[in-house]
Design an enzyme around this catalytic site. Sequence first.
Site, PDB file in Angstrom:
ATOM      1  N   LYS A 111    -118.626  11.305  20.050  1.00 37.44           N
ATOM      2  CA  LYS A 111    -119.785  11.097  19.168  1.00 37.44           C
ATOM      3  C   LYS A 111    -121.033  11.763  19.739  1.00 37.44           C
ATOM      4  O   LYS A 111    -121.833  12.337  19.008  1.00 37.44           O
ATOM      5  CB  LYS A 111    -120.050   9.599  18.971  1.00 37.44           C
ATOM      6  N   LYS A 195    -100.941  16.175   8.322  1.00 36.93           N
ATOM      7  CA  LYS A 195    -101.460  14.840   8.058  1.00 36.93           C
ATOM      8  C   LYS A 195    -102.436  14.844   6.894  1.00 36.93           C
ATOM      9  O   LYS A 195    -103.266  15.734   6.765  1.00 36.93           O
ATOM     10  CB  LYS A 195    -102.181  14.371   9.325  1.00 36.93           C
ATOM     11  N   LYS A 198    -109.093  12.537   5.016  1.00 35.42           N
ATOM     12  CA  LYS A 198    -110.280  12.812   4.217  1.00 35.42           C
ATOM     13  C   LYS A 198    -110.982  14.070   4.739  1.00 35.42           C
ATOM     14  O   LYS A 198    -111.347  14.953   3.976  1.00 35.42           O
ATOM     15  CB  LYS A 198    -111.214  11.608   4.308  1.00 35.42           C
TER      16      LYS A 198
END
Length: 331
Positions: A111, A195, A198
Amino acid sequence: MPTVVSGIRSTGNLHLGNYFGAVKNFIEMQHHHDTYFFIADLHSLTTHPVPQHLYGNVKQVLAEYLACGIDPEKATVFIQSDVPEVSELYLLMNMNAYLGELERTTSFKDKARQQPDNVNAGLLTYPVLMAADIIIHKANLVPVGKDQEQNLEMSRTFARRFNRMYNVELFPIPRPYVFEGQDMVKIPGLDGSGKMGKSEGNAISLADAPSVIRKKVMKAVTDSGPTEPNQQKPEVIQNLFTLLDVVSTPDVVAHFDLEYNQCSIRYGDLKKQLAEDIVKFTDPIRLRIEALLADDVYLSKVAKLGAEKARASASKTLQEVREVIGVKKFY
Ligand code: TRP
C-alpha cells in the site's frame, strides 16, 4: 459451535469469481457456525474514499451479500463502524503492536508503494484493526484468501501476546480457514488469463444485465479448435469448461466435452450455451440486488439487527479486556 468472523471489503460488484471463491462458502458456513460477517468500512478509510462513494459502496455490498443468500437471521451481518467497541479495542491493542512488525507487513509495504502520498497511520495499523475485528467476538476461525494470511497471522500474534502479557486466556487464537481445493473453485477470466478479477477487467458481475453478460461471453478468447481426437484442452478452452462446470448441468458439460473430443465442437455454440447458463444463474441474484437496493427500510432493519447482535458480543469482550488491563470504572 465455533465462532467465525470475516470482514468483507467495502467495494461492491461481486463477480462470479468472488461468488464461487468465497461467498458460497460463507452461505454454507452460516448454517454450521456462529458467524459474524461485516463490511469493513473503517478499513477502507485508509485510502481516503469520497464520502458518498463510501456510503454507496457499503450499501451495494450489503445488498449483494444478502442477495446471494447470507441470511441475517442466521448470521450476524453488520457494518464495522456500527460497532464502536471495535474501535476502542483497536486503540487498546495498538499499545501492544510494535512499529517494526507493522512496517514489515507485506500489505503495508504494498500500500505504501501504491499510495506514496498517503502513508497514514491507519495503513500501518491496519492489521491491528483487523485483529480487533476478529478477537472482539473471540473467533476461532477466520475465512481468508491467500492475500490475507499474513494479516491473520498478526491477529494470532496480538491475541497470543495479550494473553501472555496479562496471564489470561481471554482470546482464543484464531485459525485461518483457507478456501482451497474442493471448497474453492478458482474461476478463470474470459480473456484466457488464469483468474477472474475486478482489477483484471475480465469479470462477470452478479449485477451485470443479461445483454452485458452475453456480450462478455461471446468475446471470450478461444483457439482455432482441436485437431486431434481426445487432445488435452489448452488453458483458454479449459477456462470455458471450468465456467460451464459451475453454471451448467452435467449433461451440458458432457455434451461439449464429447464434441471437443470428436473435434466437432463449435465454440460459438458453447459460448451461447455458457452465456445463457450464466444468465440463468446470475439473473435471480441481480433482481434481488436491485430489489434490495430499492428497499432502504429493509436494509436499515438488517443493519440495525446486525449491529445489535454484534455489539452485544463485542461489549462483553471489551468489558473483560478493560478489567484485565486495569481500565476500571470509578463509578
Ligand atoms: N483485510 C480484509 C481484506 O482486505 C478485510 C478484513 C477486515 C477482514 N477485517 C477482517 C477479514 C477480519 C477477516 C477478518 O479482505
